[in-house]
Design an enzyme around this catalytic site. Structure first.
Site, PDB file in Angstrom:
ATOM      1  N   GLN A 123     -15.187 -28.833  12.270  1.00 45.03           N
ATOM      2  CA  GLN A 123     -16.080 -27.894  11.596  1.00 45.03           C
ATOM      3  C   GLN A 123     -15.635 -26.442  11.792  1.00 45.03           C
ATOM      4  O   GLN A 123     -16.463 -25.529  11.881  1.00 45.03           O
ATOM      5  CB  GLN A 123     -17.523 -28.096  12.064  1.00 45.03           C
ATOM      6  CG  GLN A 123     -18.192 -29.328  11.470  1.00 45.03           C
ATOM      7  CD  GLN A 123     -18.258 -29.283   9.943  1.00 45.03           C
ATOM      8  OE1 GLN A 123     -18.380 -28.221   9.339  1.00 45.03           O
ATOM      9  NE2 GLN A 123     -18.151 -30.443   9.307  1.00 45.03           N
ATOM     10  N   SER A 124     -14.335 -26.221  11.845  1.00 42.24           N
ATOM     11  CA  SER A 124     -13.812 -24.877  12.068  1.00 42.24           C
ATOM     12  C   SER A 124     -14.107 -23.939  10.894  1.00 42.24           C
ATOM     13  O   SER A 124     -13.737 -24.218   9.749  1.00 42.24           O
ATOM     14  CB  SER A 124     -12.295 -24.960  12.276  1.00 42.24           C
ATOM     15  OG  SER A 124     -11.716 -23.678  12.180  1.00 42.24           O
ATOM     16  N   ASN A 125     -14.746 -22.821  11.196  1.00 42.77           N
ATOM     17  CA  ASN A 125     -14.964 -21.785  10.188  1.00 42.77           C
ATOM     18  C   ASN A 125     -13.663 -21.072   9.867  1.00 42.77           C
ATOM     19  O   ASN A 125     -13.407 -20.679   8.739  1.00 42.77           O
ATOM     20  CB  ASN A 125     -15.982 -20.759  10.692  1.00 42.77           C
ATOM     21  CG  ASN A 125     -17.298 -21.403  11.030  1.00 42.77           C
ATOM     22  OD1 ASN A 125     -17.938 -22.015  10.174  1.00 42.77           O
ATOM     23  ND2 ASN A 125     -17.711 -21.306  12.293  1.00 42.77           N
TER      24      ASN A 125
END
Ligand SMILES: *Cc1c(COP(=O)(O)O)cnc(C)c1O
Length: 350
Positions: free
Chosen positions: A73-75
């Site tokens: 879930q890396s921005n």
């Protein structure tokens, strides 16, 4: 200060807003928020400011492919993929997940449709959904293999003539950090031109790979910000994070050609809110997300801003900030992660 290549695509300056209901409810210092969740580039976040300089550097070097790494879930990965799409570049993302049985690339997965990992990827959510929408090529790796897989795919892309440009984890190096050096200048200009904004005695924000804090601290020194800059650590103990931030800030100072002396004393880190570790949403984060939503209609994310805002509210309860002070919470984004199934279901589980 040396002129550094930059492509302007962030929506700047980001607004500064008063949080009247939270201020009253907490009976603490005056609370303001700087809306870097609205920097533009695929739902915004702090990586937009870093990418203005990183993409400019990539283009100056003739790169045609951006490659970076992060959590599922890396921005940072989502925003890098969006920047690549916007500037007509390819994007390779090395995403880490602890539950992968072995190193698997998306090609391998598509050849093995029965694999459970494939099913997981077939219904991507949150940031992962957006990564795919931006047509990033996704490579899966176990966390301890992240850097070697990144290097492997970088080398492969180079051999294929793709002219790859490696963006470090979180976009945190001497180039990405420049985005937050300028962000301090932006803040001070906003304060100077709007007399209804009180001068913030404190800036509070989540800190992880360190680029944001390094830029803020260097900018604070350079442009003579008079308050204090407090990073709430998301995943590291204070000594580890301080060392990391100092290192990036010093390299950044050298890169932009300014002569400033920074020491560990300049780097304020609170590591009391690490909870269950990186990406694990606990009561601290749940309460903060609900509080900001209920009282101000503001969305916090489960990994970074939820943790930092929860820490800040705890510090307010403990009277860490005097009541006559002004605290600016610097919202760093992360909105899409809230819509990942993993966090949605956890948010109302207790
Ligand atoms: C990456 C990120 C951070 C941490 O910034 P660093 O520069 O890595 O310390 C904070 N908040 C959000 C939403 C992020 O995506």
């Amino acid at each position: 200060m040396r002129e550094i290549p930059r492509i302007h695509f962030a929506h700047l300056p980001t607004p500064i807003e008063f949080l009247p209901n939270l201020t009253t409810d907490s009976n603490g210092p005056r609370l303001f928020i700087k809306r870097d969740d609205q920097t533009g580039l695929a739902l915004g976040g702090n990586k937009t400011r870093k990418l203005e300089f990183l993409v400019a550097d990539a283009q100056a070097k003739g790169a045609r492919c951006l490659i970076t790494a992060g959590a599922v879930q890396s921005n940072h990965c989502r925003q890098t993929a969006a920047a690549a799409a916007k500037f007509g570049m390819e994007c390779i993302l090395v995403l880490t997940a602890a539950d992968l049985k072995s190193k698997l690339s998306s090609e391998v997965l598509s050849e093995n449709p029965d694999m459970t990992e494939h099913k997981k990827i077939a219904a991507p959510d949150g940031n992962l959904l957006l990564d795919q929408l931006f047509n990033a090529k996704i490579v899966w790796a176990k966390p301890d293999q992240r850097d070697s897989v990144l290097q492997e795919y970088f080398d492969k892309a180079e051999q294929q003539g793709k002219k790859p440009y490696l963006i470090p984890y979180g976009g945190s190096n001497q180039i990405g950090a420049i985005g937050y050096v300028y962000a301090v200048k932006e803040l001070l200009e906003q304060l100077a031109s709007n007399s209804s904004l009180p001068y913030p005695d404190w800036i509070v924000f989540p800190s992880s790979s360190g680029g944001t804090q390094a830029g803020l601290i260097l900018g604070a020194k350079l442009f003579e910000y008079q308050g204090r800059v407090l990073g709430i650590s998301v995943d590291e103990t204070a000594p580890v994070l301080q060392e990391r931030v100092l290192n990036i800030a010093n390299r950044c100072a050298e890169h932009i050609g300014v002569n400033v002396e920074l020491s560990l004393d300049d780097i304020l880190v609170d590591d009391h809110y690490l909870g269950g570790g990186y990406g694990v949403m606990g009561k601290n984060e749940q309460d903060a997300i609900r509080l900001f939503g209920r009282l101000e209609g503001i969305i916090l994310d489960p990994v970074y801003t939820g943790r930092a805002a929860g820490g800040m509210m705890d510090l307010i309860r403990k009277r860490y900030f005097a009541q006559d002070k002004t605290v600016l919470f610097w919202h760093t984004g992360g909105t899409p992660a809230l819509f990942a199934q993993k966090y949605q279901s956890a948010l109302f589980s207790s």
